[in-house]
Motif scaffolding. Structure first.
Motif, PDB file in Angstrom:
ATOM      1  N   THR A 146      35.271  34.364  56.889  1.00 22.57           N
ATOM      2  CA  THR A 146      35.576  33.085  56.240  1.00 22.57           C
ATOM      3  C   THR A 146      35.130  31.901  57.089  1.00 22.57           C
ATOM      4  O   THR A 146      35.249  30.753  56.646  1.00 22.57           O
ATOM      5  N   ASN A 156      31.137  32.717  53.006  1.00 25.23           N
ATOM      6  CA  ASN A 156      30.497  31.698  53.831  1.00 25.23           C
ATOM      7  C   ASN A 156      29.012  31.700  53.485  1.00 25.23           C
ATOM      8  O   ASN A 156      28.619  32.194  52.429  1.00 25.23           O
ATOM      9  N   TYR A 206      28.668  26.333  50.454  1.00 25.79           N
ATOM     10  CA  TYR A 206      27.959  27.471  51.029  1.00 25.79           C
ATOM     11  C   TYR A 206      26.653  27.768  50.298  1.00 25.79           C
ATOM     12  O   TYR A 206      26.491  27.467  49.118  1.00 25.79           O
TER      13      TYR A 206
END
Length: 481
Positions: free
Chosen positions: A150, A175, A207
């Motif tokens: 994460t 991510n 992201y």
């Protein structure tokens, strides 16, 4: 120094040297055993480590620290496996699986890495060594990275040179998939080649499947990266560029993302001169845009097939104060060309509609001076309106006023001195004009300018028979040629 073979039997991991005089390492902690082999080989000419089939759980991050001060380094370390049959597992909180730093030369081949939610990147090329360059000369081939981290990208590379990535799969579920970064305030890093890359990132903002970013802006950028075949599977962005200059994407396949290509220039971190030479882009979702360019960008080239539904904005070009970006694209049906957004009219755009094959070319709106109806009613003009026409207008024995459609103004008769009014220079920016005495009478009846030219007010333009007067506007003032 010696090469090593790493194997696992039950819970026991063993590093066996190929030369019997070198030490053997064994234990239940895969990290300790593999790191011991790395440390043994990380001097002199280096060596190779072969990790055999098996699952190797890491308690800490394997670290390769460059030891050569030469550029490029003389020694190199090779770590290879047996494809996805060789798996490195990193679930330790706050740890990468593999870290490379201090201008190391590496060759990583044929293995898979998994990193858990609390862990970091599968492979991290770090600037934290004694030298800010992480890798100078390296090869990655058939590397597969699956990350649930994460906090970090599946593959994160900072400040690298001469990296050859032949086949890389990098999936970051929470991510970025791939983050390629320059954070040096003095050096333009990059200069590397990527062959086939398949990447995926989180669908949540901000992201990306792959992100090229420079964080020590302004004036240093990540640059000169070449991608032969890039496939972006998931991500809020597909390809995201920030402070990325002169990078080349020869083929891209980016489908079902909200922003397949996003070229950013936030905080003067300009992205300029990047090329997308071919490929397929499919934008999907509310507010989706095929290609987006921000204000501090320009000189980028897009040769693509852009697809999506009728609500998709195929191109949103916000560039300004830079060289115009160029688009040579085909729109899939039912893409609507009217959805193109280009408020600053900087783009040079050629597009074809897949439905009928018709080609349309649009050019940037010229500066004030071309007052044609077309310029007044659309953000783009055809080339015929972009170029000043070579026209002649005759005036017979009368005062005259310069018009936007003029090029050569000819006095065909004169029985008295006449005045010719130029008007505001701002209305004729970049335009060049010729004033001519065709009557042969200007020696007696002068032609005088109403306006300021070369800083002088109301100069005599022509006072000789068949004289000529050439002048132009730079947008703020009038000058003679």
């Amino acid at each position: 120094m010696s090469d090593y073979i790493i194997s696992i039997n039950g819970t026991t991991v063993t590093a066996t040297p190929r030369v019997s005089t070198s030490p053997t390492f064994t234990g239940s902690d895969a990290y300790t055993v593999i790191q011991s082999a790395i440390n043994t080989l990380s001097t002199g000419n280096g060596g190779s480590i072969e990790i055999t089939t098996g699952t190797y759980s890491l308690s800490n991050e394997l670290t390769v620290t460059g030891w050569s001060t030469d550029s490029p380094p003389n020694g190199s370390l090779k770590i290879s496996g047996s494809g996805k049959s060789t798996q490195l597992i990193q679930t330790t909180a706050g740890k990468h699986a593999i870290v490379v730093k201090n201008k190391a030369s590496i060759a990583f081949n044929d293995f898979h890495i998994y990193t858990g939610a609390a862990a970091k990147s599968g492979i991290f090329l770090s600037n934290a060594g004694a030298n800010e360059c992480s890798v100078f000369g390296g090869v990655l081939y058939n590397i597969s990275l699956l990350s649930n981290s994460t906090t970090d990208a599946a593959f994160h590379a900072v400040n690298f040179f001469d990296l050859q990535v032949d086949h890389l799969y990098a999936l970051g579920s929470d991510n970025d998939g791939i983050l390629l970064e320059n954070n040096s305030p003095t050096t333009f890093y990059g200069n590397s080649h990527f062959g086939f890359v398949r990447c995926a990132g989180s669908n949540a903002a901000p992201y990306a499947a792959i992100k090229l970013s420079s964080t020590a802006y302004p004036y240093t950028y990540i640059n000169l990266l070449t991608f032969d075949n890039l496939e972006a599977i998931t991500g809020y962005y597909g390809v995201y560029l920030l402070g990325a200059n002169a990078n080349t994407f020869n083929h891209v396949d980016i489908e079902y993302l909200k922003y397949p290509i996003y070229v950013d220039g936030t905080a003067n971190n300009e992205s300029i001169g990047n090329r997308f030479n071919g490929g397929y882009v499919l934008a999907q979702g509310t507010g989706a845009t095929g290609v987006t360019t921000a204000a501090a960008t320009g000189g980028n080239t897009f040769n693509l097939f852009i697809d999506g539904d009728a609500a998709v904005v195929p191109i949103n070009d916000q560039s300004i104060f830079r060289a115009p970006s160029r688009y040579d694209v085909t729109f899939g049906f039912p893409i609507v060309p009217a959805n193109i957004v280009a408020p600053n009219a900087q783009a040079i755009l050629t597009y074809r509609k897949a439905s009928d094959g018709n080609t349309v070319t649009r050019y940037p709106t010229p500066l004030a001076g071309d007052n044609s109806t077309q310029v007044a009613t659309t953000a783009f003009v055809n080339r015929a309106d972009l170029v000043q026409k070579k026209t002649r207008r005759a005036i017979a024995n009368a005062a005259g006023t310069l018009q936007a459609t003029d090029y050569l103004v000819a006095y065909t008769s004169l029985t008295a001195s006449r005045a010719f009014t130029l008007g505001a220079a701002s209305a004729f920016s970049g335009m060049h004009f010729v004033l001519k005495d065709e009557s042969g009478s200007a020696a007696t009846y002068n032609i005088t300018i109403v306006g300021t030219v070369n800083g002088a007010s109301n100069p005599v333009a022509i006072n000789s028979a068949y004289g000529v007067y050439r002048f132009y506007s730079n947008g703020t003032a009038w000058f003679t040629v």
